[in-house]
Motif scaffolding. Structure first.
Motif, short mmCIF file in Angstrom:
data_model
loop_
_atom_site.label_atom_id
_atom_site.label_comp_id
_atom_site.label_asym_id
_atom_site.label_seq_id
_atom_site.Cartn_x
_atom_site.Cartn_y
_atom_site.Cartn_z
N ASP A 194 9.45 18.09 -4.34
CA ASP A 194 9.27 18.51 -2.84
C ASP A 194 7.90 18.48 -2.42
N GLN A 195 6.83 18.39 -3.46
CA GLN A 195 5.47 18.03 -3.13
C GLN A 195 5.31 16.78 -3.45
N GLU A 196 6.21 15.80 -3.36
CA GLU A 196 5.77 14.38 -3.49
C GLU A 196 5.09 14.15 -4.72
N GLN A 197 5.23 14.93 -5.97
CA GLN A 197 4.82 14.49 -7.18
C GLN A 197 5.69 13.63 -7.98
N VAL A 198 5.36 12.63 -8.40
CA VAL A 198 6.05 11.74 -9.36
C VAL A 198 6.50 12.16 -10.57
N MET A 199 7.77 12.51 -10.78
CA MET A 199 8.01 13.02 -12.10
C MET A 199 8.48 11.82 -12.99
N LYS A 214 0.76 -1.22 -0.02
CA LYS A 214 0.08 0.03 -0.04
C LYS A 214 0.89 1.16 -0.19
N TRP A 215 1.94 1.15 0.67
CA TRP A 215 2.89 2.55 0.89
C TRP A 215 4.19 1.94 0.46
N PRO A 216 4.52 2.01 -0.79
CA PRO A 216 5.93 1.84 -1.44
C PRO A 216 6.65 3.00 -1.18
N LEU A 217 5.91 3.96 -1.56
CA LEU A 217 6.72 5.25 -1.57
C LEU A 217 7.39 5.77 -0.17
N LEU A 218 6.32 5.46 0.89
CA LEU A 218 6.77 5.76 2.24
C LEU A 218 7.66 4.66 2.73
N PHE A 219 7.93 3.63 2.37
CA PHE A 219 8.89 2.86 2.72
C PHE A 219 10.10 2.80 1.72
N SER A 220 10.54 4.06 1.62
CA SER A 220 11.83 4.33 0.60
C SER A 220 13.00 4.89 1.50
N PRO A 270 10.22 9.11 -27.49
CA PRO A 270 10.65 9.55 -26.37
C PRO A 270 9.69 9.47 -25.20
N ARG A 271 10.23 9.34 -23.83
CA ARG A 271 9.33 9.52 -22.87
C ARG A 271 8.62 10.65 -22.68
N GLN A 272 7.40 10.44 -22.14
CA GLN A 272 6.54 11.70 -22.20
C GLN A 272 6.62 12.11 -20.51
N PHE A 273 6.90 13.51 -20.11
CA PHE A 273 6.76 13.63 -18.62
C PHE A 273 5.83 14.43 -18.50
N ALA A 274 5.04 14.55 -17.14
CA ALA A 274 3.97 15.38 -16.97
C ALA A 274 4.58 16.59 -16.38
N THR A 275 4.09 17.78 -16.96
CA THR A 275 4.37 18.94 -17.09
C THR A 275 4.06 19.73 -15.41
#
Length: 972
Positions: A790-795, A752-758, A938-943
């Protein structure tokens, strides 16, 4: 028959070729060489004439004809000749052998005789020498005794005369003063009268007598000071004098506790509790007698500087230095060391207000000045200034548990841009105000930590001041400084053996202590922070440092540490102490106020984190010794192959961490049903199948976070959901064990929380495809590698099957370490991170472990067995290995047995045609297409826009209050 015998005896039955005859019987006549060197017919004839003489024999064209008795006679003569020659050979060989043995024994006897005679002669010589020495000592002692008695008599007479002169002078001065006062009194009587004159004269006489008494007391003080110089120095008292009174460690229990994890009790160590010792460094028995400090000074010191103690200020560094900043630092270090040892006075005037800035920050600002002019630093500053408008208070877990904050903080960056000359910086440090001994210590050790070029210079200056130092107080302070330095950084290879030899020749109180510290520093590497207050305590007592570590279930354990102790060593000790088998992923955390810092489980020094806490406390205006830090042992990261059933101890600790994190908002559930299920599981673990609705209502406030109980969702709402979850659960129906429920909670937390256990690392993108932001936080967990802001948005998300390789590069320049991720898309993402090596180790560990356990391989080329009728694998085909095969067996044997997922055909596949996918589950189709397509898009990234992110959920005052408002204080 008889006739035949007669005919045979009348003939020549024995026949030899000439060559055979010569080879066999040439020994019977002297002067006949081997057959290939002589005419065999003539030689045979000569042999027969010499041996057989007139016997009946015949010479043919190629053979010699003999009768039986003649051949028998020749053989007998041949045996006699050979036996005679063999005896001659044996005689000479035996003679040579026994003569050789005789000569060996003779030489050995001569050697024994020589040694014995020399031993006996030397023994008698030593007896005679000892007698002469005794006689010389008696004669010299008698002569010296006579001289001493004669000199003592003269000195006694001189002392008597001096004392008599001193007493007479005192009496004469008193009489003279009284006479002068009487004369003045007579003169004053005429002027003021008898009574007034008498008062004035008595007052003057009193002043004169007071002055004489003060002079006598000053002489006595000088004598006492001279006597104290010869008295022994108490080392623990010197430490207290240098750094001020060091309170006992038990007094820290009364201090303010950190806000983070404040619900966990802070228990004091029981005296009966067993404490594990510090790992010992390997012993070094190398002979260092040739590496004296005096020899080093003659070889490497500049100018005419000697190896002995001096109070003069140097004009240049002791060792050759290239950079001008290092030369200025060496002179400043010399003055600081002299002031620390009490050999140079402090500045008389204080031209500055109180400064709470840690000394380490000032040193980093001065030494890192050249870095501020680089393009990389300027780009980072521009990026930071560009995002300044978007900075908002962020107290999420990612920002609180970064592995290590960047050394280049905002304050240090500002100093880097403002200060231009290191000489001015050192001048302000040395002359602006008096500094405490702790600040001096941070100044000295800080330079050694940050500048490897200055380490030998620092040690050389300290060793010089400790050589033939006449002041015992200064000598003790110098050894205290040396013991603290060897716990922070080691010398270079050039000065290593000289320093070790110098330490071994030191005083018995500090030599073993410093030697052990230095060997531990060599093993675990250089520190990044100056000594902490706890290390001053250790220097005072010369005992290891005692640390209390708190677990997430509220228990505490006590460990022994020293200046070089790393997080890995302490984690290993804790695992052995509690019987923890699955140690991976558990890390140490340090909490101070509302901040939490992860030390990981690697080679980071624990004392560095504690020193940082003390420096932060100083910035807040309190003393270093009062920093309210605590150390915790938590699960930081899961491995992809983590199994909760393997280690019950590990499962229980993670379970306690999860339920506590849910209660305090560290881990959040999106659905109310999930939160209710966790509450039901906690109730079952605490009370089993005994369901009491009233008890459940009381416990819900302990199970649920405070922000979850609102007006829309009161306790009754959560009570109903929890009861439903409790009744539907399998563990109530099956009456499962508590450990099974804890395993389910741990598995839920993992997925459930893989990002928090990082593990989180600050980084700056330096090369590769463009990301929405260059300043990123790299999060490494069991699912992959994430780049978040820094807002925990995955880029950017890189799963392990997608990562082809990870590499680490360390530059010689400061603050430059690079980590590069290579993907199957032929992309290379390169980041500048202070912990690049740690990232590489973790990611490579996951990739290797997944490949060993993997059951899936992809064909990198077309494979058709030799002699086979059909193709087993096409490029990009996915194959599943059989039950008894895995990636590990494939790498060992280089062959495997598996099934093609496309054609469903089973066969043997070679490693040369396969790529082992680092995954435990079947990879998605988009991963497989990366092996077949050549023109990948090419990989597309969220702006991420500079303004409001449209994907973010709307914030309400109710959510803000539940997350950030303080708890209400109830009266009574």
């Amino acid at each position: 028959m008889l006739e035949t015998i007669r005919i045979r005896r009348a003939g020549y039955p024995i026949r030899f070729t000439f060559k055979e005859f010569v080879d066999r019987f040439r020994f019977l006549t002297s002067g006949i060489p081997p057959s290939h060197k002589v005419d065999c017919r003539n030689a045979s004839d000569k042999i027969c004439q010499d041996v057989l003489k007139n016997a009946d024999y015949q010479l043919g064209h190629t053979k010699l004809f003999l009768k039986d008795e003649q051949e028998l006679f020749l053989e007998q003569e041949r045996d006699k000749a050979l036996a005679k020659k063999i005896l001659i050979l044996q005689k000479h060989i035996k003679g040579w052998y026994y003569r050789r043995q005789y000569l060996k024994k003779r030489n050995a006897a001569i050697t024994i005789q020589k040694c014995w005679r020399s031993y006996r002669a030397r023994k008698s010589y030593l007896v005679i020498k000892r007698g002469y020495l005794r006689m010389q000592s008696l004669i010299r002692s008698r002569v010296l005794s006579q001289k001493f008695k004669h000199l003592r008599a003269h000195i006694v007479r001189l002392q008597a005369r001096c004392k008599g002169y001193y007493v007479r002078s005192q009496v004469q001065a008193t009489i003279k003063a009284r006479l002068e006062v009487k004369k003045e009194q007579k003169a004053l009587e005429k002027k003021y009268g008898k009574e007034k004159a008498k008062e004035m004269s008595e007052a003057k006489l009193k002043d004169v007598m007071q002055r004489l008494e003060n002079e006598e007391q000053e002489i006595l003080r000088i004598k006492e000071a001279e006597q104290k110089k010869s008295e022994p120095v108490d080392e623990s008292t010197v430490v207290d004098d240098v750094f001020g009174y060091l309170d006992d460690e038990d007094n820290k229990g009364n201090q303010q506790q950190p806000n983070a994890f404040k619900d966990l009790p802070n228990k004091k160590r029981r005296k009966s509790e067993a404490v594990m010792g510090v790992p010992l460094a390997p012993e070094d028995n190398e002979d260092l007698s040739e590496f004296s400090f005096q020899k080093f000074t003659k070889t490497y010191f500049q100018g005419n500087v000697t190896h002995q103690y001096s109070r003069r200020v140097i004009r240049q560094s002791l060792l050759p230095l290239n950079a001008n900043g290092d030369k200025a630092a060496a002179i400043a270090l010399w003055k600081t060391i002299l002031r620390f040892m009490g050999d140079l006075p402090e500045p008389k005037y204080n031209m500055m207000d109180r400064d709470n800035t840690p000394v380490m920050s000032k040193i980093t600002a001065t030494l890192g000045r050249n870095f501020s002019k680089t393009k990389q630093f300027q780009d980072a500053m521009q990026q930071e200034n560009g995002d300044m408008n978007n900075d908002v208070p962020n107290k999420k877990l990612v920002s609180l548990t970064l592995k290590r904050q960047d050394k280049m903080g905002n304050e240090i960056k500002q100093r880097l841009m403002e200060e231009d000359e290191s000489v001015d910086s050192y001048g302000s440090w040395l002359d602006a105000r008096p500094t405490s001994n702790l600040e001096k210590l941070h100044f000295i050790t800080g330079h050694g930590i940050l500048r490897a070029e200055l380490r030998d210079e620092i040690y050389a200056q300290i060793c010089k001041q400790l050589t033939n130092n006449p002041s015992k107080s200064s000598h003790a302070r110098g050894w205290i400084l040396l013991s603290l330095c060897v716990g922070c950084f080691a010398p270079t290879e050039k000065f290593d053996k000289y320093l070790r030899h110098f330490i071994k020749k030191g005083p018995p109180g500090y030599a073993p202590f410093c030697d052990e510290r230095l060997r531990r520093t060599f093993v675990n590497g250089t520190r990044i922070q100056p000594p902490s207050w706890l290390e001053l305590q250790s220097t005072k007592t010369k005992q290891p440092i005692t640390l209390q570590v708190t677990f997430m279930d509220g228990n505490t354990k006590t460990l022994m540490a020293d200046s070089a102790s790393t997080a890995k060593e302490l984690c290993t000790q804790l695992a052995e102490k509690i019987g923890l088998k699955d140690q991976f992923g558990f890390s140490l955390y340090v909490a101070l106020f509302d901040k939490v810092s992860s030390l990981g489980g690697g080679g980071d020094h624990v004392m560095d984190a504690i020193s940082q806490c003390e420096q932060y406390a100083k910035e807040q205006g309190s003393q270093e010794r009062s920093a309210p830090w605590r150390i915790f042992f938590r699960k930081e990261i899961f491995s992809p192959w983590h199994d909760s059933q393997e280690d019950p101890k590990s499962t229980n600790l993670i379970y306690q961490q999860c339920v506590r994190g849910v209660k305090h908002g560290e881990y959040r559930c999106e659905k109310p049903d999930d939160l209710a299920m966790l509450a039901a599981q906690q109730y079952y673990v605490d009370y089993g199948s005994d369901m009491n609705p009233g008890r459940l209502t009381e416990q819900l406030t302990q199970y649920l976070p405070q922000f979850a109980i609102t007006g829309d969702k009161p306790v009754d709402y959560w009570h109903q959901l929890t009861m439903q979850a409790y009744k539907k659960s399998y563990y109530v129906k099956e009456n499962a064990a508590n450990l099974k429920v804890k395993e389910d909670v741990v598995s839920y937390a993992k997925y459930k929380w893989p990002l928090l256990f990082s593990r989180f690392y600050e980084a700056i993108r330096s090369a590769g495809p463009k990301l929405p932001k260059d300043q990123v936080i790299i999060a490494v967990n069991w699912t992959g590698v994430y780049m978040v802001d820094d807002q925990e948005q995955v880029m950017l998300e890189l799963s392990y099957p997608e990562i082809k390789d990870v590499s680490f590069k360390k530059s010689e320049k400061a603050f430059t370490q690079y980590i590069t991720f290579s993907t199957l898309r032929n992309e290379e993402f390169t980041f500048n991170c202070a912990n690049s090596e740690d990232i590489k180790d973790v990611v490579q560990f996951f990739l290797d472990g997944l490949k060993k356990r993997s059951k899936y391989v992809v064909a990198t080329e077309k494979y058709k067995p030799s002699g086979g009728a059909f193709t087993l694998l096409e490029k990009g085909d996915l194959a599943r290995l059989n039950v008894d095969h895995s990636g590990e067996t494939l790498m060992k044997t280089r062959w495997c047995v598996g099934t093609n997922e496309r054609s469903k055909k089973e066969g043997d596949f070679p490693l040369d045609s396969l790529y082992i996918l680092p995954t435990l589950s079947k990879p998605p189709a988009d991963i497989l297409t990366l092996f077949t397509k050549t023109d990948l898009a090419p990989r597309q990234f969220a702006t991420i826009s500079k303004g409001t992110d449209p994907t973010e959920k709307a914030h309400t005052l109710q959510q803000f209050a539940a997350e950030y408002f303080r708890e209400s204080q109830q009266a009574g």
